[in-house]
Scaffold this motif. Structure first.
Motif, PDB file in Angstrom:
ATOM      1  N   PHE A  81      -8.672  22.453   0.596  1.00 27.86           N
ATOM      2  CA  PHE A  81      -7.456  23.018   1.204  1.00 27.86           C
ATOM      3  C   PHE A  81      -6.598  23.951   0.407  1.00 27.86           C
ATOM      4  CE2 PHE A  81      -8.201  18.507   2.976  1.00 27.86           C
ATOM      5  CZ  PHE A  81      -8.497  18.652   4.035  1.00 27.86           C
ATOM      6  N   ALA A  94      -9.295  25.650   5.124  1.00 28.60           N
ATOM      7  CA  ALA A  94      -9.816  24.639   4.807  1.00 28.60           C
ATOM      8  C   ALA A  94     -11.170  24.605   5.084  1.00 28.60           C
ATOM      9  CB  ALA A  94      -9.314  23.544   6.022  1.00 28.60           C
ATOM     10  N   LEU A 108      -5.558  16.811   6.537  1.00 25.99           N
ATOM     11  CA  LEU A 108      -4.951  18.130   6.648  1.00 25.99           C
ATOM     12  C   LEU A 108      -3.685  18.053   7.718  1.00 25.99           C
ATOM     13  CD1 LEU A 108      -4.516  21.267   6.373  1.00 25.99           C
ATOM     14  CD2 LEU A 108      -6.452  21.580   8.023  1.00 25.99           C
TER      15      LEU A 108
END
Length: 423
Positions: A81, A94, A108
């Motif tokens: 990420f 990502a 996330l």
């Protein structure tokens, strides 16, 4: 390959989140590009640097996981990420394996929806940002760019460094981080691109999982500002054997009908490699620099034509004279057929090379959405370049290129230069 072929599907989740998808199941991983329009330009008054600092802390723990636990969970999933911000957007890139999609998405989601902003993480990252600010204060390139931006944009967010100042960053609190996140990370300025081993149905479910907990609206976007810096010269004294120069003038909007002629024109004047006019005249013929460049910058809230160069203090005055001469020559004469053909060949040949990975394609998908260019732009883009004629470039050069409007910011100890009006 003269063009790029990408099959784009528009996806809308049950919760109303929109995304562009390229389903590519040959490799079992997915790249997501997430962008929140507005970025660091949405800093609250008196809180410059807050959104930049907040973005840097998003991966420093979320939910019931501190920074170390969150990083360990990410690494165990072989996920990545990348959180980044500039003045026009906050972006999250990502990548994760298809088999780990649900777990990676949850990690996330936590970072976006429930970051901890622990005080120790805030203090640690704040110290890193303050170190960057101190370093920038001794970097002639950064001083030149920042001075030009301040002169060109004034009190607009473009006129100040998104890192903030030592004073503004020192005063930021955890509450400021929460406010900064709410200002920029909202669904009304969200753009998403997805590429990889995921179909529309699964992406739709993923979108709602990731974004349904974010606020519907954020801070009001920054106002557009017309570039108003007049031509002239600003010298910033700095003890260095070589002067650094930033220069620019009024630019052109991305949606202007003349954008592509201007784009090709700037490739000829100051673009890639050693074939540009500025490289030929300043480096190859006169040996005044190792490199010089000029470019279009159609930003979300303002437009410039910018450029940069560095040269010995005793030669920088000559460099500026040559740049002004080339600006004038372009405005008066346009470009040759040979120059035009060479630039078009390079621009059309290089374009497909951008599509060499899921992450880069996802990034392109988001950029197209933000700029309102449509799904067919990828297929048609090279034809727009090919359609540019020498007459188009000459017309746009007369309209846009103005040597008297060029403003130069010189950082160093230049010889034979005196400041002039415009700042």
């Amino acid at each position: 390959m003269a063009s790029a072929e990408v099959d784009i599907e528009e996806v809308t989740s049950p919760g109303g989140v929109e995304a562009w998808l390229v389903n590519e199941p040959s490799i079992p991983f997915v790249a997501l590009e997430i962008r929140f329009k507005g970025g660091a330009s949405l800093d609250a008054p008196g809180k410059r640097g807050s959104i930049n600092l907040m973005t840097a802390i998003l991966e420093e723990g979320a939910g019931d996981m501190d920074a170390r636990a969150w990083a360990a969970a990410r690494d165990s999933l072989a996920a990545s990420f990348d959180f980044d911000v500039h003045n026009d957007a906050l972006s999250i890139s990502a990548k994760f394996l298809t088999e780990n999609m649900d777990e990676a998405a949850e990690l996330l989601r936590l970072a976006m929806e429930d970051p901890r902003f622990d005080q120790d993480a805030l203090d640690r990252v704040r110290a890193q940002v303050q170190s960057i600010i101190r370093s920038n204060g001794n970097d002639p390139d950064k001083i030149a760019g920042d001075t030009f931006d301040r002169l060109a944009w004034g009190n607009h967010p473009y006129g100040t460094d998104l890192n903030g100042t030592a004073e503004s960053v020192a005063a930021l609190t955890r509450e400021d981080m929460l406010d900064a996140k709410a200002r920029v990370m909202a669904r009304d300025r969200l753009y998403v691109g997805a590429v990889g081993d995921i179909d529309a149905e699964r992406l739709a479910a993923l979108l709602d999982k990731l974004f349904s907990g974010l606020p519907e609206t954020g801070a009001e976007q920054a106002e557009h500002m017309d570039y108003s810096l007049q031509g002239g010269l600003t010298v910033v004294p700095f003890d260095t054997p070589q002067s650094v120069v930033s220069f620019g003038q009024q630019g052109i909007k991305r949606d202007d009908p003349d954008f592509f002629p201007a784009f090709v024109m700037m490739e000829i004047l100051g673009g890639s490699g050693f074939n540009s006019r500025l490289m030929e005249e300043v480096r190859e013929k006169r040996g005044l620099t190792y490199g010089i460049y000029a470019y279009l910058a159609p930003m979300d809230y303002g437009e410039i034509i910018g450029g940069g160069v560095a040269s010995a203090n005793g030669r920088v005055a000559q460099v500026i004279e040559v740049v002004r001469d080339e600006w004038a020559k372009l405005a008066e004469e346009g470009v040759s057929a040979e120059e035009l053909e060479r630039a078009k060949k390079y621009l059309t040949g290089a374009y497909p090379l951008r599509f060499d990975g899921n992450g880069r394609i996802a990034n392109i998908l988001v950029g197209l959405q933000i700029e309102g260019l449509g799904k067919d732009y990828i297929t048609n883009r090279n034809s727009f370049v090919e359609a540019v004629t020498a007459e188009d470039v000459k017309r746009v050069a007369k309209r846009l290129i103005d040597p008297d409007a060029l403003h130069f910011v010189v950082v160093g100890a230049p010889e034979g230069l005196e400041e002039t009006a415009g700042n």
